[in-house]
Scaffold this active site. Structure first.
Site: not given
Ligand code: UDP
Ligand code: MG
Length: 136
Positions: A12, A52, A115, A118, A129
């Site tokens: 990212k 997303y 974070n 992805h 994807e």
């Molecule tokens: N995210 C965020 N705030 C939240 C939860 C998620 O900004 O409270 C962002 C974070 O960058 C995350 C992405 O949205 O990686 C997608 O969320 P998901 O729950 O799918 O998490 P992941 O699969 O990336 O662990």
């Molecule tokens: Mg996810």
């Protein structure tokens, strides 16, 4: 017969901006992943919104899409046995604060939104994807 599986990984903007993309690629390689395809690109917010879409009702959706389109990203097809699950393990929890020692998000993640990586969450979503970024 090998059970090689593919998953989609994205380094990212927060990590690319800190020039961590090569270091993170090495982490994948050291953990047995083959980087089958990769490209460094920057996407439009409208593309991030499509990627997303599953999160469109979430309060963080707009900020998330602005963020993913805010700078260059490295998009990769990773391959190994059990690539989807093993990549999720190697990434660590969504919130770097909750991520285990030795995971990418623990080491490189800044915050729940920044974070660093992805990864697809299922074999089915991995296919969708991978097509999203690599179908031409
Ligand atoms: N995210 C965020 N705030 C939240 C939860 C998620 O900004 O409270 C962002 C974070 O960058 C995350 C992405 O949205 O990686 C997608 O969320 P998901 O729950 O799918 O998490 P992941 O699969 O990336 O662990
Ligand atoms: Mg996810």
């Amino acid at each position: 017969m090998s059970n090689t599986e593919q998953t989609l990984s994205i380094i990212k903007p927060d990590a690319v901006e800190r020039n961590l993309d090569n270091e993170i690629k090495q982490v994948f390689i050291k953990n047995g992943f083959n980087i089958f395809k990769e490209k460094k690109i920057q996407i439009e917010k409208s593309e991030a919104e499509k990627f997303y879409k599953v999160h469109e009702t979430k309060p963080f959706y707009s900020d998330l899409c602005s963020y993913l389109s805010s700078g260059p990203i490295v998009v990769m097809i990773l391959e190994k046995e059990n690539a989807v699950v093993d990549n999720r393990k190697l990434m660590g929890a969504t919130n770097p604060k909750d991520a285990e020692e030795g995971t990418i998000r623990k080491k490189y993640g800044i915050s729940i939104d920044k974070n660093s990586v992805h990864g697809s969450d299922s074999v089915e979503n991995a296919k969708i994807e991978i097509d999203f970024f690599f179908k031409d």
